[in-house]
Motif scaffolding. Sequence first.
Motif, PDB file in Angstrom:
ATOM      1  N   VAL A 536      23.419  31.552   5.926  1.00 15.88           N
ATOM      2  CA  VAL A 536      22.119  32.214   5.903  1.00 15.88           C
ATOM      3  C   VAL A 536      22.014  33.087   4.654  1.00 15.88           C
ATOM      4  CG1 VAL A 536      20.626  33.863   7.086  1.00 15.88           C
ATOM      5  CG2 VAL A 536      21.889  32.160   8.412  1.00 15.88           C
ATOM      6  N   VAL A 537      23.078  33.840   4.364  1.00 19.14           N
ATOM      7  CA  VAL A 537      23.091  34.675   3.156  1.00 19.14           C
ATOM      8  C   VAL A 537      22.951  33.811   1.908  1.00 19.14           C
ATOM      9  CG1 VAL A 537      24.512  36.240   1.765  1.00 19.14           C
ATOM     10  CG2 VAL A 537      24.434  36.496   4.248  1.00 19.14           C
ATOM     11  N   GLY A 538      23.672  32.695   1.851  1.00 15.12           N
ATOM     12  CA  GLY A 538      23.615  31.816   0.689  1.00 15.12           C
ATOM     13  C   GLY A 538      22.247  31.203   0.485  1.00 15.12           C
ATOM     14  N   ALA A 539      21.575  30.801   1.581  1.00 18.21           N
ATOM     15  CA  ALA A 539      20.251  30.189   1.458  1.00 18.21           C
ATOM     16  C   ALA A 539      19.231  31.180   0.923  1.00 18.21           C
ATOM     17  CB  ALA A 539      19.801  29.640   2.813  1.00 18.21           C
ATOM     18  N   ILE A 540      19.264  32.415   1.414  1.00 19.95           N
ATOM     19  CA  ILE A 540      18.321  33.429   0.930  1.00 19.95           C
ATOM     20  C   ILE A 540      18.581  33.747  -0.536  1.00 19.95           C
ATOM     21  CG2 ILE A 540      17.602  35.826   1.199  1.00 19.95           C
ATOM     22  CD1 ILE A 540      18.232  35.566   4.191  1.00 19.95           C
ATOM     23  N   LEU A 541      19.846  33.921  -0.886  1.00 17.66           N
ATOM     24  CA  LEU A 541      20.194  34.250  -2.271  1.00 17.66           C
ATOM     25  C   LEU A 541      19.820  33.110  -3.219  1.00 17.66           C
ATOM     26  CD1 LEU A 541      21.494  36.379  -4.059  1.00 17.66           C
ATOM     27  CD2 LEU A 541      23.715  35.339  -3.606  1.00 17.66           C
ATOM     28  N   GLY A 542      20.079  31.859  -2.811  1.00 19.63           N
ATOM     29  CA  GLY A 542      19.738  30.720  -3.660  1.00 19.63           C
ATOM     30  C   GLY A 542      18.246  30.582  -3.866  1.00 19.63           C
TER      31      GLY A 542
END
Length: 634
Positions: A536-542
């Motif tokens: 979830v963190v990676g998707a938002i950051l990307g």
Amino acid sequence: MPPPGTPPQGNQAPGTPPPGTPVPPRGRGSRRPAPVRPWQEEAQRPPDPEATRFIPRTAGVPMNSRWPVADPDVMRPYDALATQVMPAVKTPLVKPVEPGKEAPAKAPSLAKASGRMAIASLISRITGFLWKLLLVGAIGQGIANDSFNVANTMPNIIFELLMGGVLASVVVPLLVRSQDDPDGGAAYTQRLITVAFTLLLFGTAVAVLAAPAFTSLYVDGSGKASSGLTTAFAYLLLPEIFFYGVFALLSAVLNAKQIFGPTAWAPVINNLVVIFTILVVWVMPGDINTDHPSITDPKVLTLGIGVTGGIVAQAILLVPPLLRSGFRFKWRWGIDKQMKEFGGLALWILGYVAVSQIGYTINTRVLTSGSPGGVTAYSNAWLLFQLPYGVIGVSLLTAIMPRMSRAAADGDHKKLIGDLSYASRMSTVMLVPISAVMTVVGGSIGIALFTFGKGTIDTAERLGDALAISAFALLPYALVMLQMRVFYAMKDARTPTLIMIVMTLVKVPLLYLCPVLLSPDNVVLGVMMVNALTFVVGAILGQVWLWVTLGNLRSKRVIGVILFTVVASGLGVGAAWVVGQIVPDSFGPTLQAWIKLFLQGIVGIGVSFGVLMALKVEELKPATSRFTRLIKRG
């Protein structure tokens, strides 16, 4: 002089006056008249009310297109392709090919290509899952299975560190760009294969010799895991590294040539070889000796050689289609400008893989510090988690990667954003309903599938709970994989590495908290939850990073589709829960789990997609259209 409207003769360029026609002088007070194109000549003639005319078609949409092949935001709505009547135009309405250049090969439909691969991927995932089930039945879900799973993961990890991430990420974009070379990229491909094969051979030899060191890295000695048995399996399985590399490299070459079928079906052959091997192990007498493990143990030897043989078969099967494509390999040494560019990107990819493997190493050590069977439960839950993504997401990414690479190479950011938006929305409508239903039926899946043979109710239930608790991350995981491909298509390998560093910094402290806050039996549940939150963190950051890089990503439409899909999935989950309440407990745990899985799965998925169809979500039409055609054919 020929009358107006007469097509040019011979080699005369369209719109050029015939020989002898006076040309007005050029200067400030004169302007050369605009040439008359062949397709404009019909418009200069008196209109014929009985004539047949066709509205000009949208570029990129083939006449026999059954699935949408482009983002509706970029192209016109498909229902606007109305037809009128007009006489046949003698001059082709296409841009003439320049002399000395071949016409570019027409790219296959994205949805058609991904749809075909989805079938192969589905069969591959099912057969891959089947041999995991058979392995539990053959050797149980305890120390022996944990040792095999840790050892069987080592070749993947080391291959990724060597060049697996590079081959999966930047090779296809670079091969697509090299097709603009005078030789069509043949020399670059040969040079790339030469370097890769050499590195893989050297790396595989070193890895086999260092098998005990890798075991000590991944197995926590404080738990009940068997280091000796893990090492014995590792000696037999680490040679897979070279063949993993061969398969990945040949797959990249074929995908760059828009050939997807062989790479999608080859893993099925691998799984069939492994299934046969496990069945042989199952009928062999005795059990694997976990107290005094040895590489000469008949079951250990058979299982290790058979699983490695499956990877060998998978790689060899790609050679015939590669030869049929016209490619011929020869050793080509040396470093040129393109290889230097490859090396620069590869260093960042290796950094990405190294950081991700730090997280995985800690992940495995935390699991082996808990109850026996934790690694196996995590491995099987992760396999189930990836099943819908592997069928839908991987197929879509494989088909769309060459398109995005070409758009990035041409500097066409509008088309690149269109592909990103379209793939995001397609992933949403297909994956969110499935992940929602998995949350409800996760426990039933574990008990229904993993209680036969030497499997137990407790371990199977723990596996199902691990799946249910992490199912919400299925879409974020798919979006992270898609975002990484966009960065690589733009030859940006630095940003994915930085994103992975942030994800790992979030993940590692939470992993270390799992054995502190949870009981040994529930450590696997905490690990699955931590991994889900990391995606979830990676998707938002990307998404934020891509917005900064490319500008407007049409996020409003993506968010709108997500909201519609979440509402539909919520209704599906509610219906599935109600159906589950009517199943009595008198059937016994296994039969009850099968009944719940069947009823809740059908009702949950049916209601979710039914609501999406009622809401007329545009992104669902490709799947519903194909399903409708299959029913009509049947």
